[in-house]
Motif scaffolding. Sequence first.
Motif, mmCIF file in Angstrom:
data_model
loop_
_atom_site.group_PDB
_atom_site.id
_atom_site.type_symbol
_atom_site.label_atom_id
_atom_site.label_comp_id
_atom_site.label_asym_id
_atom_site.label_seq_id
_atom_site.Cartn_x
_atom_site.Cartn_y
_atom_site.Cartn_z
ATOM 1 N N VAL A 338 0.860 -1.187 0.000
ATOM 2 C CA VAL A 338 0.000 0.000 0.000
ATOM 3 C C VAL A 338 0.893 1.233 0.000
ATOM 4 O O VAL A 338 1.668 1.458 0.928
ATOM 5 N N ALA A 339 0.800 2.036 -1.038
ATOM 6 C CA ALA A 339 1.732 3.149 -1.227
ATOM 7 C C ALA A 339 1.288 4.398 -0.475
ATOM 8 O O ALA A 339 0.107 4.605 -0.196
ATOM 9 N N VAL A 340 2.269 5.237 -0.164
ATOM 10 C CA VAL A 340 2.007 6.547 0.438
ATOM 11 C C VAL A 340 1.479 7.480 -0.652
ATOM 12 O O VAL A 340 1.995 7.506 -1.771
ATOM 13 N N THR A 341 0.446 8.239 -0.342
ATOM 14 C CA THR A 341 -0.110 9.183 -1.316
ATOM 15 C C THR A 341 0.207 10.633 -0.973
ATOM 16 O O THR A 341 0.314 11.471 -1.863
ATOM 17 N N SER A 342 0.358 10.948 0.314
ATOM 18 C CA SER A 342 0.667 12.329 0.695
ATOM 19 C C SER A 342 1.272 12.364 2.096
ATOM 20 O O SER A 342 1.129 11.414 2.872
ATOM 21 N N MET A 343 1.949 13.478 2.389
ATOM 22 C CA MET A 343 2.524 13.694 3.719
ATOM 23 C C MET A 343 2.388 15.158 4.095
ATOM 24 O O MET A 343 2.342 16.029 3.216
ATOM 25 N N GLU A 344 2.323 15.392 5.377
ATOM 26 C CA GLU A 344 2.387 16.747 5.927
ATOM 27 C C GLU A 344 3.537 16.798 6.923
ATOM 28 O O GLU A 344 3.672 15.908 7.767
ATOM 29 N N MET A 364 4.456 15.158 11.959
ATOM 30 C CA MET A 364 4.221 14.735 10.578
ATOM 31 C C MET A 364 2.970 13.866 10.507
ATOM 32 O O MET A 364 2.521 13.292 11.511
ATOM 33 N N LYS A 365 2.440 13.792 9.300
ATOM 34 C CA LYS A 365 1.252 12.979 9.029
ATOM 35 C C LYS A 365 1.463 12.277 7.693
ATOM 36 O O LYS A 365 1.873 12.902 6.716
ATOM 37 N N ILE A 366 1.207 10.972 7.650
ATOM 38 C CA ILE A 366 1.355 10.186 6.417
ATOM 39 C C ILE A 366 -0.001 9.606 6.056
ATOM 40 O O ILE A 366 -0.700 9.048 6.898
ATOM 41 N N CYS A 367 -0.385 9.719 4.771
ATOM 42 C CA CYS A 367 -1.642 9.159 4.263
ATOM 43 C C CYS A 367 -1.327 8.077 3.233
ATOM 44 O O CYS A 367 -0.508 8.300 2.333
ATOM 45 N N PHE A 368 -1.979 6.933 3.371
ATOM 46 C CA PHE A 368 -1.795 5.818 2.445
ATOM 47 C C PHE A 368 -2.984 5.725 1.487
ATOM 48 O O PHE A 368 -4.063 6.258 1.761
ATOM 49 N N GLU A 369 -2.775 5.027 0.374
ATOM 50 C CA GLU A 369 -3.802 4.971 -0.662
ATOM 51 C C GLU A 369 -5.057 4.209 -0.233
ATOM 52 O O GLU A 369 -6.102 4.340 -0.860
ATOM 53 N N LYS A 397 2.333 15.912 -2.054
ATOM 54 C CA LYS A 397 1.339 15.081 -2.728
ATOM 55 C C LYS A 397 2.010 14.322 -3.863
ATOM 56 O O LYS A 397 2.691 14.921 -4.695
ATOM 57 N N LEU A 398 1.827 13.011 -3.875
ATOM 58 C CA LEU A 398 2.393 12.165 -4.919
ATOM 59 C C LEU A 398 1.331 11.893 -5.978
ATOM 60 O O LEU A 398 0.149 11.720 -5.668
ATOM 61 N N ALA A 400 -0.347 9.657 -9.270
ATOM 62 C CA ALA A 400 -0.670 8.240 -9.435
ATOM 63 C C ALA A 400 0.570 7.458 -9.871
ATOM 64 O O ALA A 400 1.232 7.829 -10.841
ATOM 65 N N GLY A 401 0.886 6.403 -9.138
ATOM 66 C CA GLY A 401 2.042 5.571 -9.470
ATOM 67 C C GLY A 401 3.379 6.142 -9.044
ATOM 68 O O GLY A 401 4.425 5.547 -9.304
ATOM 69 N N GLU A 402 3.378 7.280 -8.353
ATOM 70 C CA GLU A 402 4.641 7.900 -7.928
ATOM 71 C C GLU A 402 5.030 7.383 -6.546
ATOM 72 O O GLU A 402 4.219 7.362 -5.618
ATOM 73 N N LEU A 403 6.290 6.986 -6.417
ATOM 74 C CA LEU A 403 6.810 6.422 -5.175
ATOM 75 C C LEU A 403 8.064 7.174 -4.766
ATOM 76 O O LEU A 403 8.826 7.640 -5.617
ATOM 77 N N ILE A 404 8.291 7.278 -3.477
ATOM 78 C CA ILE A 404 9.523 7.898 -2.980
ATOM 79 C C ILE A 404 10.620 6.848 -3.018
ATOM 80 O O ILE A 404 10.521 5.810 -2.377
ATOM 81 N N SER A 405 11.667 7.112 -3.793
ATOM 82 C CA SER A 405 12.714 6.115 -4.026
ATOM 83 C C SER A 405 14.029 6.435 -3.318
ATOM 84 O O SER A 405 14.922 5.597 -3.284
ATOM 85 N N ALA A 406 14.167 7.633 -2.772
ATOM 86 C CA ALA A 406 15.382 8.000 -2.036
ATOM 87 C C ALA A 406 15.054 9.191 -1.142
ATOM 88 O O ALA A 406 14.050 9.892 -1.359
ATOM 89 N N MET A 407 15.924 9.433 -0.144
ATOM 90 C CA MET A 407 15.637 10.478 0.832
ATOM 91 C C MET A 407 16.937 11.015 1.414
ATOM 92 O O MET A 407 17.886 10.262 1.641
ATOM 93 N N ASP A 408 16.981 12.342 1.647
ATOM 94 C CA ASP A 408 18.097 12.979 2.343
ATOM 95 C C ASP A 408 17.591 13.487 3.690
ATOM 96 O O ASP A 408 16.534 14.127 3.758
ATOM 97 N N LEU A 409 18.358 13.216 4.756
ATOM 98 C CA LEU A 409 18.033 13.712 6.094
ATOM 99 C C LEU A 409 19.179 14.560 6.601
ATOM 100 O O LEU A 409 20.350 14.218 6.418
ATOM 101 N N THR A 410 18.860 15.682 7.205
ATOM 102 C CA THR A 410 19.860 16.451 7.933
ATOM 103 C C THR A 410 19.434 16.461 9.397
ATOM 104 O O THR A 410 18.268 16.733 9.713
ATOM 105 N N PHE A 411 20.362 16.137 10.284
ATOM 106 C CA PHE A 411 19.989 16.093 11.695
ATOM 107 C C PHE A 411 21.204 16.355 12.584
ATOM 108 O O PHE A 411 22.347 16.083 12.220
ATOM 109 N N GLY A 412 20.928 16.965 13.694
ATOM 110 C CA GLY A 412 21.913 17.176 14.746
ATOM 111 C C GLY A 412 21.273 16.705 16.034
ATOM 112 O O GLY A 412 21.051 15.523 16.225
ATOM 113 N N TRP A 413 20.911 17.671 16.896
ATOM 114 C CA TRP A 413 20.217 17.287 18.117
ATOM 115 C C TRP A 413 18.781 16.856 17.832
ATOM 116 O O TRP A 413 18.176 16.127 18.593
ATOM 117 N N CYS A 414 18.212 17.335 16.748
ATOM 118 C CA CYS A 414 16.877 16.922 16.283
ATOM 119 C C CYS A 414 16.950 16.755 14.760
ATOM 120 O O CYS A 414 17.997 16.967 14.152
#
Length: 502
Positions: A338-344, A364-369, A397-398, A400-414
Amino acid sequence: MTDEVKALPEKQPHDPTTDDGSASIIPDSLKCRADNFGLVMFDELASLWERNLFCDVVFEVNSKKYKCHRIVLASISAYLQRIFHQTRRHVIRIRNIQNEIFENVLKFAYTGSMEIKNSNVFEMIFVCSYLEIPSLVNVCALVAVDLIDPQNCFEVIKFARELRIQTLHEKTLEFILLYQDKLFNETEICMNSLESVLEFFNDRTQLMTRNGLPVSMSTRETYFMKFLSNYVSLNNLFEGFADLLQFVHLPILPASKWKHILKSHDQIVDNALIQYFLELSDLHRQGKRIECMPVFWDTVPHEKWNIVMDKPTTHPVTESQFPKVCDFNDNLVTGPEVAVTSMELYFRPWLYTEDKVTDVLGGMKICFENGVEVSHGIKPKSKPTRLEKHIKKFEIKLTAGELISAMDLTFGWCINGLTFYTNKGRQLGPYGGIGGDVHKYKPQTNGQFDHFHCFSGRVVTTYQMLAITHLQIGWACYDTDNKQGVGGSENHETEQTDLKIQ
């Protein structure tokens, strides 16, 4: 039959000499062409047929006789061509075919046109397939596609598979996959023959997909069991449910699933033989094998989907500095197919002074299809406090058929920032603040269907507001080679199993 014949190309009156005085060469032959010869010949043959002239074969169908020309029918039907080659009999009898169907075939042979009725299109396809008239099969298949509905889709896909009509098979499968969630929750599907639905589900080499992603094995078996329970209820065949249950791969169906499916069917749940099968599935799930268990329980792969979690982000803080509010983990919220369709994303200032340095992830909030939604940390309020008014909201918002295939995170104390990359070449972000080191993440397997699926992490309190730390990314990975998944799922040998209803 008349037609004007022209010589091509047109020649001027012959001049025995050329401009330089040498003798010209006179051609020995001249190519000629009759305009519209094919159409005129077609019309003439139809006229001869209508007047019963020069016919050399008679077809007898249900005591009715049809005079025809062998050469015409042999030109469209490979089957009749072989028959004519094998016999010179003047009368050929054909059984088990409606006269209307045969008359349509003859009309097509002589005129190239015919009337296709919805009421007999499938019989027309069957006859034309048997007579080996591929052009007519393809035309009829296009009409049949518009007649696919929940009440006949499994009959049609069985029909198309047996006759090897690829276009009709693909369109019917497309219909089943497009409406699968609605299809298996309603009783219209029970109008299909039991044999056709069993044949579809017993072919576990058939890949079922939803929105381009393979459905999990447990979802597939859930569909199967829903159909069986609806079928026996609609036809009052509760006594036969135990026999049908042996075709379901029960060990890969979580107990919570089948309990939910059967909870409204007391006559099924109370059956001792059914309870016995369910107990066998529990034993099989525990790794125990008993001789009376269905053989295909061991040969069908347990699961091809896995959720692989990356290592969580590390933060140089203690709970005394950042009091923990809660931990969260979404890897069991919904299936990996079940793919992710949107995030806040909600980012809040790190410091509430004029010297603030950056923003950090606060919620954050994640919505699935499938409609499931999960939220963590800060949630929007109708009347935000003075501090909450500084929160920045980003919406993703993704398509139709769009998937997140990679991600960059920046973090220190949070967690300071997030950037997403999709399989359609889009970069979403960066969102959030500028602090911290950049860490790049992507699925470990890089398979055909691998994509971002969920998060786990920790919600903490800093400066009187929530923030997220120890963020862990969950990737949904599909084992296309049917080998042991990265997530360590149990490996089973794959073997096609043919099950027949006695």
